[in-house]
Motif scaffolding. Structure first.
Motif, PDB file in Angstrom:
ATOM      1  N   GLU A  34       0.853  -1.187   0.000  1.00 40.29           N
ATOM      2  CA  GLU A  34       0.000   0.000   0.000  1.00 40.29           C
ATOM      3  C   GLU A  34       0.888   1.236   0.000  1.00 40.29           C
ATOM      4  OE1 GLU A  34      -3.133  -0.047   2.916  1.00 40.29           O
ATOM      5  OE2 GLU A  34      -3.079  -2.237   2.993  1.00 40.29           O
ATOM      6  N   TRP A  61       1.100   5.592   0.321  1.00 38.64           N
ATOM      7  CA  TRP A  61       0.494   6.850   0.760  1.00 38.64           C
ATOM      8  C   TRP A  61       1.355   8.009   0.282  1.00 38.64           C
ATOM      9  CZ3 TRP A  61       0.699   2.687   4.178  1.00 38.64           C
ATOM     10  CH2 TRP A  61      -0.548   2.169   4.567  1.00 38.64           C
ATOM     11  N   GLY A  62       0.700   9.104  -0.020  1.00 36.17           N
ATOM     12  CA  GLY A  62       1.420  10.283  -0.472  1.00 36.17           C
ATOM     13  C   GLY A  62       1.538  10.324  -1.983  1.00 36.17           C
ATOM     14  N   VAL A  71       1.038   9.338  -8.552  1.00 37.67           N
ATOM     15  CA  VAL A  71       0.624   8.479  -7.437  1.00 37.67           C
ATOM     16  C   VAL A  71       0.555   7.024  -7.906  1.00 37.67           C
ATOM     17  CG1 VAL A  71      -0.734  10.328  -6.396  1.00 37.67           C
ATOM     18  CG2 VAL A  71      -1.855   8.735  -7.935  1.00 37.67           C
ATOM     19  N   ASN A  82      -2.023   3.669  -7.651  1.00 40.08           N
ATOM     20  CA  ASN A  82      -3.441   3.442  -7.345  1.00 40.08           C
ATOM     21  C   ASN A  82      -3.796   1.967  -7.213  1.00 40.08           C
ATOM     22  OD1 ASN A  82      -3.428   2.558  -9.992  1.00 40.08           O
ATOM     23  ND2 ASN A  82      -4.633   4.253 -10.790  1.00 40.08           N
ATOM     24  N   GLU A 129      -2.356  -2.078  -5.427  1.00 41.31           N
ATOM     25  CA  GLU A 129      -1.548  -2.700  -4.390  1.00 41.31           C
ATOM     26  C   GLU A 129      -0.932  -3.970  -4.961  1.00 41.31           C
ATOM     27  OE1 GLU A 129      -4.738  -3.279  -1.781  1.00 41.31           O
ATOM     28  OE2 GLU A 129      -4.713  -1.253  -0.971  1.00 41.31           O
ATOM     29  N   ILE A 158       6.787   9.303  -0.987  1.00 34.21           N
ATOM     30  CA  ILE A 158       5.725   8.308  -0.976  1.00 34.21           C
ATOM     31  C   ILE A 158       6.111   7.217   0.017  1.00 34.21           C
ATOM     32  CG2 ILE A 158       4.583   6.505  -2.298  1.00 34.21           C
ATOM     33  CD1 ILE A 158       4.553   8.301  -4.673  1.00 34.21           C
ATOM     34  N   CYS A 189       3.969   0.522   2.536  1.00 24.74           N
ATOM     35  CA  CYS A 189       3.822  -0.505   3.565  1.00 24.74           C
ATOM     36  C   CYS A 189       3.658  -1.848   2.858  1.00 24.74           C
ATOM     37  CB  CYS A 189       2.615  -0.208   4.449  1.00 24.74           C
ATOM     38  SG  CYS A 189       2.268  -1.476   5.678  1.00 24.74           S
ATOM     39  N   THR A 201      10.295   4.592   2.339  1.00 27.09           N
ATOM     40  CA  THR A 201       9.842   5.858   1.783  1.00 27.09           C
ATOM     41  C   THR A 201      10.700   6.209   0.576  1.00 27.09           C
ATOM     42  OG1 THR A 201       9.052   6.695   3.900  1.00 27.09           O
ATOM     43  CG2 THR A 201       9.536   8.320   2.228  1.00 27.09           C
ATOM     44  N   CYS A 210       5.255  11.086   4.409  1.00 26.34           N
ATOM     45  CA  CYS A 210       4.785  11.123   3.030  1.00 26.34           C
ATOM     46  C   CYS A 210       4.259  12.527   2.740  1.00 26.34           C
ATOM     47  CB  CYS A 210       3.709  10.078   2.767  1.00 26.34           C
ATOM     48  SG  CYS A 210       2.228  10.265   3.778  1.00 26.34           S
ATOM     49  N   GLY A 257      -0.691  13.631   0.101  1.00 26.38           N
ATOM     50  CA  GLY A 257      -1.833  12.717   0.136  1.00 26.38           C
ATOM     51  C   GLY A 257      -3.158  13.453   0.191  1.00 26.38           C
ATOM     52  N   ASP A 258      -3.245  14.473   1.048  1.00 27.31           N
ATOM     53  CA  ASP A 258      -4.492  15.230   1.163  1.00 27.31           C
ATOM     54  C   ASP A 258      -4.807  15.978  -0.131  1.00 27.31           C
ATOM     55  OD1 ASP A 258      -4.755  14.365   3.747  1.00 27.31           O
ATOM     56  OD2 ASP A 258      -3.922  16.190   4.641  1.00 27.31           O
TER      57      ASP A 258
END
Length: 201
Positions: A6, A8-9, A126, A128, A130, A158, A161, A170, A187, A190-191
């Motif tokens: 997975e 993030w960021g 990004v 998208n 996994e 980014i 995990c 990272t 990261c 992400g928001d």
């Protein structure tokens, strides 16, 4: 299919990607098996004008290993191009090439995506899906080395995990300098990506 990872960021690209380049990059992200016979490519696309629509940069240059070729169809099996250029698929060779990347162009087994906020002068890179984390750092480096000479600036981190916590790492990007460090959590963006994808509709 492979290791569950997975992400993030995101990585920010400034200014906003040119629409034509963004479209070609999105086609490029769909590639899975990437060995190419450059002589067959050149035979199938003998002039620069023939090659421009099928090259990543849109300049007719497939690169020394054929790494910047954009196929018109995606398959899991590689077959050889015929003399009329009608039977080509992305592999351009006569054997299977599962996870055997040519120099300078790693295989890809996860889905990259470009997110463009409607009002901001930037694009986010990004992941998208996994899937396998293999070669991801190399892919970011390849994209960075393509975009930075064109005048784009890249930055961000980014967080990945692997297998629900088996390992963490990272990927940090500053223009065309890409590094990967284990057991680091920060990261970025992400928001902003969530805002662009889900809230600005």
């Amino acid at each position: 299919m492979g290791t569950h990872t997975e992400f993030w960021g995101a990585i920010r690209i400034q200014p906003r990607l040119d629409p034509g380049l963004a479209e070609r990059l999105e086609d490029f992200f769909s590639i899975r098996h990437m060995r190419r016979d450059v002589s067959s490519l050149e035979e199938s696309y003998p002039t620069a004008e023939d090659r421009k629509p099928r090259s990543l940069r849109g300049d007719g240059n497939f690169g020394p290993e054929g790494e910047f070729f954009l196929p018109t169809e995606m398959r899991d099996l590689s077959i050889k191009v015929d003399k009329d250029g009608k039977a080509f698929v992305e592999g351009i060779c006569d054997h299977m090439d599962l996870n055997v990347p040519p120099k300078g162009c790693p295989s890809l087994y996860c889905d990259l995506d470009l997110v463009q906020p409607p009002e901001d002068n930037c694009t986010y890179l990004v992941w998208n899906e996994e899937e396998k984390p293999y070669y991801i750092t190399e892919w970011i480096e390849l994209i960075a080395k393509l975009l930075v000479p064109l005048g784009y600036k890249l930055d961000g981190q980014i967080f990945a995990c692997v297998e629900g916590g088996l390992s963490f790492y990272t990927i940090k990007v500053e223009d065309d300098c890409v590094t990967s460090e284990e057991f680091k959590i920060p990261c970025t963006y992400g928001d902003e990506v969530l805002e662009a994808k889900y809230y600005n509709t």
